[in-house]
Design an enzyme around this catalytic site. Structure first.
Site, PDB file in Angstrom:
ATOM      1  N   ARG A  63       5.893   6.836  13.370  1.00  0.00           N
ATOM      2  CA  ARG A  63       6.068   7.234  12.243  1.00  0.00           C
ATOM      3  C   ARG A  63       5.458   8.890  12.356  1.00  0.00           C
ATOM      4  O   ARG A  63       4.419   9.054  12.783  1.00  0.00           O
ATOM      5  CB  ARG A  63       5.140   6.398  11.442  1.00  0.00           C
ATOM      6  CG  ARG A  63       5.013   6.801   9.690  1.00  0.00           C
ATOM      7  CD  ARG A  63       4.124   6.044   9.076  1.00  0.00           C
ATOM      8  NE  ARG A  63       2.682   6.356   9.367  1.00  0.00           N
ATOM      9  CZ  ARG A  63       1.608   5.706   9.297  1.00  0.00           C
ATOM     10  NH1 ARG A  63       1.858   4.482   8.613  1.00  0.00           N
ATOM     11  NH2 ARG A  63       0.450   6.199   9.485  1.00  0.00           N
ATOM     12  N   HIS A  85       0.958  -1.264   0.090  1.00  0.00           N
ATOM     13  CA  HIS A  85      -0.051   0.045  -0.051  1.00  0.00           C
ATOM     14  C   HIS A  85       0.881   1.300  -0.017  1.00  0.00           C
ATOM     15  O   HIS A  85       1.922   1.162   0.378  1.00  0.00           O
ATOM     16  CB  HIS A  85      -0.834   0.020   1.281  1.00  0.00           C
ATOM     17  CG  HIS A  85      -0.274   0.331   2.421  1.00  0.00           C
ATOM     18  ND1 HIS A  85       0.436  -0.976   3.129  1.00  0.00           N
ATOM     19  CD2 HIS A  85      -0.001   1.141   3.465  1.00  0.00           C
ATOM     20  CE1 HIS A  85       1.035  -0.549   4.265  1.00  0.00           C
ATOM     21  NE2 HIS A  85       0.507   0.725   4.327  1.00  0.00           N
ATOM     22  N   ASP A 126       0.844   4.940   1.975  1.00  0.00           N
ATOM     23  CA  ASP A 126      -0.115   5.424   3.101  1.00  0.00           C
ATOM     24  C   ASP A 126      -1.169   6.326   2.717  1.00  0.00           C
ATOM     25  O   ASP A 126      -1.135   7.275   1.812  1.00  0.00           O
ATOM     26  CB  ASP A 126       0.765   6.052   3.913  1.00  0.00           C
ATOM     27  CG  ASP A 126       1.759   5.054   4.894  1.00  0.00           C
ATOM     28  OD1 ASP A 126       1.108   4.097   5.023  1.00  0.00           O
ATOM     29  OD2 ASP A 126       2.815   5.350   5.212  1.00  0.00           O
ATOM     30  N   HIS A 177       4.750  -0.007   0.087  1.00  0.00           N
ATOM     31  CA  HIS A 177       5.446  -0.695   1.236  1.00  0.00           C
ATOM     32  C   HIS A 177       4.506  -1.805   1.871  1.00  0.00           C
ATOM     33  O   HIS A 177       3.269  -1.729   1.810  1.00  0.00           O
ATOM     34  CB  HIS A 177       5.937   0.077   2.177  1.00  0.00           C
ATOM     35  CG  HIS A 177       5.083   0.784   2.952  1.00  0.00           C
ATOM     36  ND1 HIS A 177       4.722   2.376   2.355  1.00  0.00           N
ATOM     37  CD2 HIS A 177       4.626   0.939   4.267  1.00  0.00           C
ATOM     38  CE1 HIS A 177       3.646   2.849   3.135  1.00  0.00           C
ATOM     39  NE2 HIS A 177       3.699   1.918   4.399  1.00  0.00           N
TER      40      HIS A 177
END
Length: 294
Positions: free
Chosen positions: A285, A110, A112, A270
């Site tokens: 993150r 995907h 993000d 990723h």
């Protein structure tokens, strides 16, 4: 560029390519310094555009420094499901343990938050705690994935647009009322199947696990009868999504404590490998607000 650690003509930061198509590891640089130094940040930004994901080890930086570095790229976003660190808005804590909510999945290729009208430009991710082995993350060069598509597929998808949904992904594990409320807050976004990178001009294959269907496939050119619509569109979408699984487009990173990945969310996908249960994996993150894909 050879596999040896090198300093390029455009940067003083030592770096080493990790594969032929994506990823470079940086050496002898502290991200806290990069957050405070305009010249260092400019070099890091240039390397990111070139390699699409950058890796560093032994980055014992504070959460404030983590956020400050990410903010050099732009304003930070919150996550409607995962939430943010209360003292550092925009820093999302992705903590995996035996009590992790099922909806916080990551083991799908995907980009993000493509369910946003303006998906993130990129992210800075740091490992706080992890298993002795396992829990790697894979990144994929989706500009290369587009470049290597057969010509007739490129022609077929030119001008196509796809719907991206948080309801059908994170929301799928929620009770119906909460799922509907999530979609009210974040209606499905519509993006081009092939986007143009706003800084490099690259063409990028821009469908992933958040994409549910094409919105403009049902035309006389694509559909003979109504019965063609669903299988024709879904087969093509599944084929495009599957391109992220091609090893030649990938780099795989083995995390250690205080290692960091910085990636361009516009040109990559990723996949966080969930092979480490019952070990704990704690990541933090910072996601940077991006532009509207075109």
């Amino acid at each position: 560029m050879s596999s040896a650690v090198q300093t390029s003509r455009t940067t003083k930061i030592k770096h080493q390519k990790l594969t032929c198509t994506i990823g470079a590891e940086l050496f002898d640089v502290d991200l806290g310094d990069v957050a405070r130094d305009d010249a260092l940040f400019a070099e890091l930004h240039s390397l990111l555009l070139q390699h699409k994901v950058l890796f560093l080890r032994d980055q014992d930086i504070s959460r404030a420094e983590h956020v400050a570095l990410a903010r050099r790229f732009g304003s930070l976003e919150d996550h409607p499901v995962a939430g943010s660190d209360p003292d550092n808005p925009g820093l999302v804590r992705i903590y995996k343990d035996l009590d992790s909510p099922a909806e916080h999945y990551e083991n799908a290729f995907h980009c993000d938050a493509t369910w946003r009208e303006n998906p993130p430009m990129g992210c800075v991710l740091r490992s706080v705690e992890g298993p002795e082995v396992g829990g790697d993350t894979i990144w994929v060069n989706m500009a290369e994935a587009y470049a290597k598509l057969p010509g007739h597929i490129k022609s077929q998808i030119e001008g196509l647009r796809a719907r991206h949904s948080i309801e059908a992904s994170f929301g799928a594990a929620l009770p119906m009322e909460q799922r509907h409320e999530l979609k009210e807050r974040f209606p499905d976004a519509e993006h081009p199947v092939v986007r143009t990178h706003p800084e490099t001009g690259e063409k990028i294959l821009f469908v992933n696990a958040f994409a549910t269907h094409f919105v403009n496939y049902h035309t006389p050119e694509n559909v003979r009868f109504g019965s063609d619509y669903a299988p024709g569109a879904s087969n093509l979408l599944n084929y495009l999504i599957s391109q992220a699984a091609v090893p030649e487009y990938q780099v795989r990173w083995r995390w250690t404590k205080n290692s960091v990945a910085i990636w361009d969310n516009r040109s990559t996908q990723h996949y966080a490998v969930q092979d480490y249960w019952p070990a704990v994996r704690k990541m933090e993150r910072a996601g940077i607000i991006g532009d509207r894909p075109f």
